[in-house]
Write a protein that holds these residues in place. Sequence first.
Motif, PDB file in Angstrom:
ATOM      1  N   PRO A 205       0.847  -1.195   0.000  1.00 25.67           N
ATOM      2  CA  PRO A 205       0.000   0.000   0.000  1.00 25.67           C
ATOM      3  C   PRO A 205       0.883   1.246   0.000  1.00 25.67           C
ATOM      4  CG  PRO A 205       0.151  -0.901   2.210  1.00 25.67           C
ATOM      5  CD  PRO A 205       0.857  -1.876   1.309  1.00 25.67           C
ATOM      6  N   TYR A 208      -1.161   3.434   4.695  1.00 23.67           N
ATOM      7  CA  TYR A 208      -2.179   2.680   5.433  1.00 23.67           C
ATOM      8  C   TYR A 208      -2.264   3.249   6.844  1.00 23.67           C
ATOM      9  CZ  TYR A 208      -4.666  -1.273   7.548  1.00 23.67           C
ATOM     10  OH  TYR A 208      -5.586  -2.054   8.215  1.00 23.67           O
ATOM     11  N   ARG A 209      -3.472   3.515   7.273  1.00 24.20           N
ATOM     12  CA  ARG A 209      -3.718   4.033   8.613  1.00 24.20           C
ATOM     13  C   ARG A 209      -2.868   5.280   8.904  1.00 24.20           C
ATOM     14  NH1 ARG A 209      -5.199  -0.870  12.732  1.00 24.20           N
ATOM     15  NH2 ARG A 209      -5.907   0.983  13.903  1.00 24.20           N
ATOM     16  N   TRP A 216       5.888   1.880   7.620  1.00 22.33           N
ATOM     17  CA  TRP A 216       5.519   0.531   8.069  1.00 22.33           C
ATOM     18  C   TRP A 216       6.691  -0.439   7.911  1.00 22.33           C
ATOM     19  CZ3 TRP A 216       1.930   0.016  11.326  1.00 22.33           C
ATOM     20  CH2 TRP A 216       0.783   0.814  11.280  1.00 22.33           C
ATOM     21  N   TYR A 289       0.039  -7.538  -0.502  1.00 18.64           N
ATOM     22  CA  TYR A 289      -0.558  -6.305   0.001  1.00 18.64           C
ATOM     23  C   TYR A 289      -1.286  -6.550   1.325  1.00 18.64           C
ATOM     24  CZ  TYR A 289      -4.264  -2.680   0.010  1.00 18.64           C
ATOM     25  OH  TYR A 289      -5.148  -1.684   0.359  1.00 18.64           O
ATOM     26  N   LEU A 293      -0.860  -5.285   5.495  1.00 19.28           N
ATOM     27  CA  LEU A 293      -1.934  -4.713   6.306  1.00 19.28           C
ATOM     28  C   LEU A 293      -2.107  -5.505   7.597  1.00 19.28           C
ATOM     29  CD1 LEU A 293      -4.792  -3.737   3.805  1.00 19.28           C
ATOM     30  CD2 LEU A 293      -2.614  -2.604   4.260  1.00 19.28           C
ATOM     31  N   ASP A 294      -2.043  -6.833   7.498  1.00 22.36           N
ATOM     32  CA  ASP A 294      -2.179  -7.676   8.696  1.00 22.36           C
ATOM     33  C   ASP A 294      -1.077  -7.362   9.704  1.00 22.36           C
ATOM     34  OD1 ASP A 294      -4.382  -8.915   7.581  1.00 22.36           O
ATOM     35  OD2 ASP A 294      -3.283 -10.692   6.896  1.00 22.36           O
ATOM     36  N   ASP A 297      -1.694  -3.940  11.270  1.00 24.02           N
ATOM     37  CA  ASP A 297      -2.765  -3.979  12.276  1.00 24.02           C
ATOM     38  C   ASP A 297      -2.275  -4.607  13.578  1.00 24.02           C
ATOM     39  OD1 ASP A 297      -4.600  -2.760  10.631  1.00 24.02           O
ATOM     40  OD2 ASP A 297      -5.534  -4.627   9.950  1.00 24.02           O
ATOM     41  N   GLU A 310      -8.779   1.588   8.889  1.00 28.72           N
ATOM     42  CA  GLU A 310      -8.985   1.808   7.452  1.00 28.72           C
ATOM     43  C   GLU A 310      -9.514   0.531   6.801  1.00 28.72           C
ATOM     44  OE1 GLU A 310      -6.489   3.473   3.581  1.00 28.72           O
ATOM     45  OE2 GLU A 310      -5.590   3.654   5.570  1.00 28.72           O
ATOM     46  N   ALA A 313      -9.427  -0.235   2.992  1.00 23.78           N
ATOM     47  CA  ALA A 313      -8.187  -0.623   2.322  1.00 23.78           C
ATOM     48  C   ALA A 313      -8.206  -2.091   1.912  1.00 23.78           C
ATOM     49  CB  ALA A 313      -6.988  -0.351   3.230  1.00 23.78           C
ATOM     50  N   ARG A 314      -9.068  -2.882   2.526  1.00 22.45           N
ATOM     51  CA  ARG A 314      -9.150  -4.317   2.216  1.00 22.45           C
ATOM     52  C   ARG A 314     -10.220  -4.626   1.172  1.00 22.45           C
ATOM     53  NH1 ARG A 314      -6.450  -7.558   5.937  1.00 22.45           N
ATOM     54  NH2 ARG A 314      -5.513  -6.387   7.667  1.00 22.45           N
TER      55      ARG A 314
END
Length: 418
Positions: A205, A208-209, A216, A289, A293-294, A297, A310, A313-314
Amino acid sequence: MTENMTNIDTLIVGAGQAGIAMSEHLTRLEVPHLVLEKNRIAEAWRSVRWDSLVANGPAWHDRFPGMTFPGADADSFVPKDKVADYFVSYAEKFNAPIRTGVEVLSVVRNEGAGGFTVTTSDGIIQAQRVVSSTGPFQIPVIPAAAPQDPELLQIHSAHYRNPERLPEGGVLVIGAGSSGVQIADELQRSGKKVYLSVGPHDRPPRSYRDRDFVWWLGVLGLWDAAANEPGKEHVTIAVSGAHGGQTIDFRQLAQQGLNLVGRTESFDNGVACFRNDLADNIKAGDANYLSLLDRADAYVSRHGLDLPEEPQAREFLADPECMTQPTLELDLKQAGITAIIWATGYATDYSWLQVDAFDDKGQPKHHRGVSSEPGVYFLGLPWLSRRGSTFIWGVWHDAKYIADQIVIQRQYQYYRHS
């Protein structure tokens, strides 16, 4: 060459981001050195990039530690010429000993005498050590499978500048890493009919967030990964700073009007043949991707960070027709294709470095840039020490390590028994 330049402790070949970083650290450590550059400082940023290119990382991150980008918003993506200007200014900051317009023709070891004889376009230099800072983008590669059609314009992405320089008609862009995707997007937005050949890729991404993906990768420790994952040596990263920075979404590009196809396999009598792997490649990119994200989070939860959720985003668009009913053959003339842009990477050229520092495939043998040939060093290569090695800040840290190794060797070399 002036008289005092014919003998030097350390010679750095190349004055791009790697050579400048190396020079800064050697200057700080008071190691006598010289940087030779056959063109201008940071020439690749000026002349081996398309006109609209911006840095793929935000200004706060993609820089050397000692200087910010003048006048740039920290979260912006700096245009290529401003990046080149940055390196010129940075070199001036510590008065880097750079000579431009001088090409290194050969480096050979002095048998029985130590050091190396370096033949340049401006004379001979004797150097105790040589640092190759020429980087990985030396010879644009167009595969042998390219069609032999004089009516078809074929260029590498290194030679693409803007849509206006291409002939009327459609374009096939082969390669969907950062360069291929951005060029295809620009061409389609200019009104051209564009086909984009998509191979395996990682698709992070853009943000993200409320954090850019470079942040990240930093907090998750992924920049420091010491080796590429097996099987992913040739997987490209699809990321872009264009249009203020956006996540690359192949389904969105298809909806926008780009024609997506799988990997290009061959050309036969004017017909391009593609593998039936487009859907698999895009879905593997989706998995990459989502995995980031995982992890992001989990990091937020573990540290109790107050970063906005967010969930959107998924959410993915529906698979476009090009994924469900893929094009496997394309008659170039019938499709109106008048140009092919090969975004297919580069090969290195070390023909000038005539030392025993390469494997049977011609690739440098080294550990963190310290070559198997004593006195020879490599800097600016992908995965030199870790994932971050190709990036501006990563090169700076790799150069620091190599400079420290040079100082250690100098201490041994100049030891005198009392």
